[in-house]
Design a protein around this motif. Sequence first.
Motif, mmCIF file in Angstrom:
data_model
loop_
_atom_site.group_PDB
_atom_site.id
_atom_site.type_symbol
_atom_site.label_atom_id
_atom_site.label_comp_id
_atom_site.label_asym_id
_atom_site.label_seq_id
_atom_site.Cartn_x
_atom_site.Cartn_y
_atom_site.Cartn_z
ATOM 1 N N THR C 198 -0.486 -2.938 2.901
ATOM 2 C CA THR C 198 -1.920 -3.235 2.621
ATOM 3 C C THR C 198 -1.994 -4.262 1.640
ATOM 4 O O THR C 198 -3.216 -4.937 1.679
ATOM 5 C CB THR C 198 -2.461 -1.889 1.915
ATOM 6 O OG1 THR C 198 -1.684 -1.706 0.771
ATOM 7 C CG2 THR C 198 -2.598 -0.878 2.710
ATOM 8 N N LEU C 199 -0.983 -4.721 1.111
ATOM 9 C CA LEU C 199 -0.982 -5.785 0.256
ATOM 10 C C LEU C 199 -0.477 -7.128 0.718
ATOM 11 O O LEU C 199 -0.379 -8.162 0.075
ATOM 12 C CB LEU C 199 -0.025 -5.551 -1.108
ATOM 13 C CG LEU C 199 -0.646 -4.322 -2.151
ATOM 14 C CD1 LEU C 199 0.241 -4.095 -3.213
ATOM 15 C CD2 LEU C 199 -2.097 -4.555 -2.360
ATOM 16 N N ARG C 202 -2.472 -9.944 0.335
ATOM 17 C CA ARG C 202 -3.220 -10.271 -0.894
ATOM 18 C C ARG C 202 -2.165 -10.671 -2.183
ATOM 19 O O ARG C 202 -2.711 -10.618 -3.110
ATOM 20 C CB ARG C 202 -3.656 -8.994 -1.334
ATOM 21 C CG ARG C 202 -4.700 -8.364 -0.419
ATOM 22 C CD ARG C 202 -5.771 -7.174 -0.737
ATOM 23 N NE ARG C 202 -6.689 -7.055 0.366
ATOM 24 C CZ ARG C 202 -6.783 -6.576 1.338
ATOM 25 N NH1 ARG C 202 -5.639 -5.904 1.828
ATOM 26 N NH2 ARG C 202 -7.805 -6.268 2.094
ATOM 27 N N ILE C 207 -6.434 -7.436 -7.749
ATOM 28 C CA ILE C 207 -7.279 -6.227 -7.315
ATOM 29 C C ILE C 207 -7.528 -5.368 -8.510
ATOM 30 O O ILE C 207 -7.043 -5.723 -9.416
ATOM 31 C CB ILE C 207 -6.716 -5.548 -6.217
ATOM 32 C CG1 ILE C 207 -5.181 -4.727 -6.805
ATOM 33 C CG2 ILE C 207 -6.162 -6.583 -5.218
ATOM 34 C CD1 ILE C 207 -4.622 -3.984 -5.846
ATOM 35 N N VAL C 216 -1.814 -9.160 -7.565
ATOM 36 C CA VAL C 216 -0.872 -8.701 -6.774
ATOM 37 C C VAL C 216 0.557 -9.653 -6.777
ATOM 38 O O VAL C 216 -0.046 -10.934 -6.687
ATOM 39 C CB VAL C 216 -1.299 -8.495 -5.321
ATOM 40 C CG1 VAL C 216 -0.310 -8.008 -4.338
ATOM 41 C CG2 VAL C 216 -2.639 -7.647 -5.445
ATOM 42 N N THR C 231 2.456 -4.394 -7.201
ATOM 43 C CA THR C 231 3.436 -4.999 -6.291
ATOM 44 C C THR C 231 3.872 -3.950 -5.247
ATOM 45 O O THR C 231 3.338 -3.027 -5.164
ATOM 46 C CB THR C 231 4.741 -5.544 -7.004
ATOM 47 O OG1 THR C 231 5.651 -6.194 -6.337
ATOM 48 C CG2 THR C 231 5.492 -4.477 -7.592
ATOM 49 N N VAL C 238 2.705 0.890 -2.626
ATOM 50 C CA VAL C 238 2.069 0.010 -3.722
ATOM 51 C C VAL C 238 2.767 0.874 -4.973
ATOM 52 O O VAL C 238 2.577 1.961 -5.120
ATOM 53 C CB VAL C 238 0.602 0.216 -3.514
ATOM 54 C CG1 VAL C 238 -0.126 -0.568 -4.782
ATOM 55 C CG2 VAL C 238 0.203 -0.652 -2.364
ATOM 56 N N TRP C 263 -10.273 -4.191 -3.384
ATOM 57 C CA TRP C 263 -10.008 -5.621 -3.011
ATOM 58 C C TRP C 263 -11.261 -6.285 -2.511
ATOM 59 O O TRP C 263 -12.202 -5.644 -2.266
ATOM 60 C CB TRP C 263 -8.758 -5.858 -2.410
ATOM 61 C CG TRP C 263 -8.438 -4.850 -0.980
ATOM 62 C CD1 TRP C 263 -9.297 -4.727 0.026
ATOM 63 C CD2 TRP C 263 -7.500 -3.857 -1.115
ATOM 64 N NE1 TRP C 263 -8.916 -3.834 0.693
ATOM 65 C CE2 TRP C 263 -7.660 -3.462 0.254
ATOM 66 C CE3 TRP C 263 -6.528 -3.602 -2.028
ATOM 67 C CZ2 TRP C 263 -6.713 -2.196 0.712
ATOM 68 C CZ3 TRP C 263 -5.514 -2.572 -1.305
ATOM 69 C CH2 TRP C 263 -5.673 -2.056 -0.306
#
Lengths: 263, 263, 263
Positions: C198-199, C202, C207, C216, C231, C238, C263
């Motif tokens: 999901t990151l 990003r 976030i 991030v 991270t 996450v 986010w």
Amino acid sequence: MITLSSDFGAPYPAAMKGVILQRVDPRLVDVSHEFPRQDVRAAAFWLREVLPWFPPAVHLVVVDPGVGTDRRALVVRAGDHALVGPDNGVLLPAARRLATASDAADGNGGDGEVEVFDYAYGDPASRTFHGRDVFAPAAAAVHEIGVDDLGAADRLTPTDEYEAVSFPDPSLDETGADGEVMVVDDFGNVVTNVPGETLADRVGDRIEVNGLDAPVVRAYAERAPGERLVTVGSHGNVEFAVNQGRGDEAFGLAPRDTVRLSW
Amino acid sequence: MITLSSDFGAPYPAAMKGVILQRVDPRLVDVSHEFPRQDVRAAAFWLREVLPWFPPAVHLVVVDPGVGTDRRALVVRAGDHALVGPDNGVLLPAARRLATASDAADGNGGDGEVEVFDYAYGDPASRTFHGRDVFAPAAAAVHEIGVDDLGAADRLTPTDEYEAVSFPDPSLDETGADGEVMVVDDFGNVVTNVPGETLADRVGDRIEVNGLDAPVVRAYAERAPGERLVTVGSHGNVEFAVNQGRGDEAFGLAPRDTVRLSW
Amino acid sequence: MITLSSDFGAPYPAAMKGVILQRVDPRLVDVSHEFPRQDVRAAAFWLREVLPWFPPAVHLVVVDPGVGTDRRALVVRAGDHALVGPDNGVLLPAARRLATASDAADGNGGDGEVEVFDYAYGDPASRTFHGRDVFAPAAAAVHEIGVDDLGAADRLTPTDEYEAVSFPDPSLDETGADGEVMVVDDFGNVVTNVPGETLADRVGDRIEVNGLDAPVVRAYAERAPGERLVTVGSHGNVEFAVNQGRGDEAFGLAPRDTVRLSW
């Protein structure tokens, strides 16, 4: 033999052991996984004091605040030993001590020179756990290659540029010494950088430690339980302690504090 | 096999392992390096409970508040086992238990007699770390010599004078028992010196522990989480606990406290 | 090879090792004995993350709040591995992960199926320490029998009824994710159940974590010491952390807390 050292607590060291044992079958010995977290200097000090007691081994060391950045990985050859870890200085004091001991044992008049290699580790699985993804595989490879053949190994390139960790030098004069606290051990004993020889003729005397009075003794139990004392620790350095108690609390000292000894 | 026990935390046990592995190549098993610091009685109790589960081994034990003084070093033969450590009583309860088990296994009608040797250790490198400088080399030597040949070994002299550690005897009567807390384990379970048999007919009853009411149960989970209970622990002694909690806090008890059980 | 995992601290794991070594002679590797006490879900999570790094082994796992009750003992076969422990769900997530990896390595298109056996353990010596009295002997027996012959072993009966531990599923949408804290590691890093993917797009963004702003990053050291960060941890999930500090304190989070990432 592979020794393992880190600031990981548990269970991360087990993942490193699994990774090693997927590849090779050495004896594994934990040095500590409770080094003060991210404290490169403390780990470097402890390793310098403990690793020389081992027979030839590969020493895997992961105290690594720069994990996941572009800091390099090193393999250091020191006599019959090899050390594997991040390029932040943590390996070098132990490596030099091991190399010096090796030269002395060989009687070859060597001056404790070490060989440092850059380890090319590619693109590891994580940026947060190079102990598992970089250094454990490297230690297994070094174990397999053998310390004598590191020069010909893939991924290893000799280098003479690497990070250093510096230990402060104490300053000695007629009236005393100015030093620094290197580590506090799990008993609470305060280990300094002041050489124990400074106390050789002072056993039985009282000295002052940052203004606090305490006697110089040879053994903890020469004082009553709970009493402050100054002695020469097993590292050969001046140490502040309390018999059956905690020296750090009684002297009000923590790692990196400066200390003035007055006699 | 050499087992290692101490109150050292880390990394000092690693120095002992290195010293051993410089000399011999046994399996090494840690019993604990987190025994309560300088608490000879607690270590003696734990060792008596844990070492008998091991196959024949050399047991290196360093809980040693007298390090560096003139206290002697001992090697104790107990059946097929040997124990190595300071002459402060820490070895004897485990040694007697091991010898008794050995005699029972041999069916020789023996009464668990042990052989105690004074170990002449000369002038070690430090006065603060005999684990590394005296006892680890001694354990390696005992491993190499073998338990059957200790009588002929250099440095070992039979002795029948040595320190003892005494465990208190509980006092039992019709209405209850007066005992003492031996140790608190890492769960917070409070282990006493009162024999578990005293509870044999009381499962399901409620008893009082220093005036605090609690039921006698067979298993922790017979009570709701957080509830006080009394049970027979794995040592065979009466234990005060809290299901999924800490008995020491709930009963307000610490090692060496006296306890009155009333039924 | 037998690995050992528990919430025992010390010295109880040593009793398990002694019991094993009375019977068989495998390599022993500790995974952790500091799992959060009686926390079956946390142990199940850690084991799922750590055990797959090991070569084929018997994994002895004792996080066992139901010790001494009528809860069953299980042996689970997962590829070339076997797991031994209480029937409370602690074994299954790791077993499924191991079986899936084994199927993938074999290229047999398997879906990570495990075989679960009920282990008939009779009437053990204690009701408070089945690690010593039930599971260690079982692990030794499984090691001796070998993972391929478990189906024919005494005491083992195939079963398809056993306890499960469930990990919560995160919920993802355009604006963020709702997840939960799985564990906090010894560094204080907060590991969630939200997938690291999901990151992926990003990195460099900021976030919000339960309303707290943080960037991030790829590596802890991309932030200054003491600064909050988000991270992807070594588990692939996450993670909330502080460079050279404790994420749990900075984000005010503990295991089982819910987290909203925006986010």
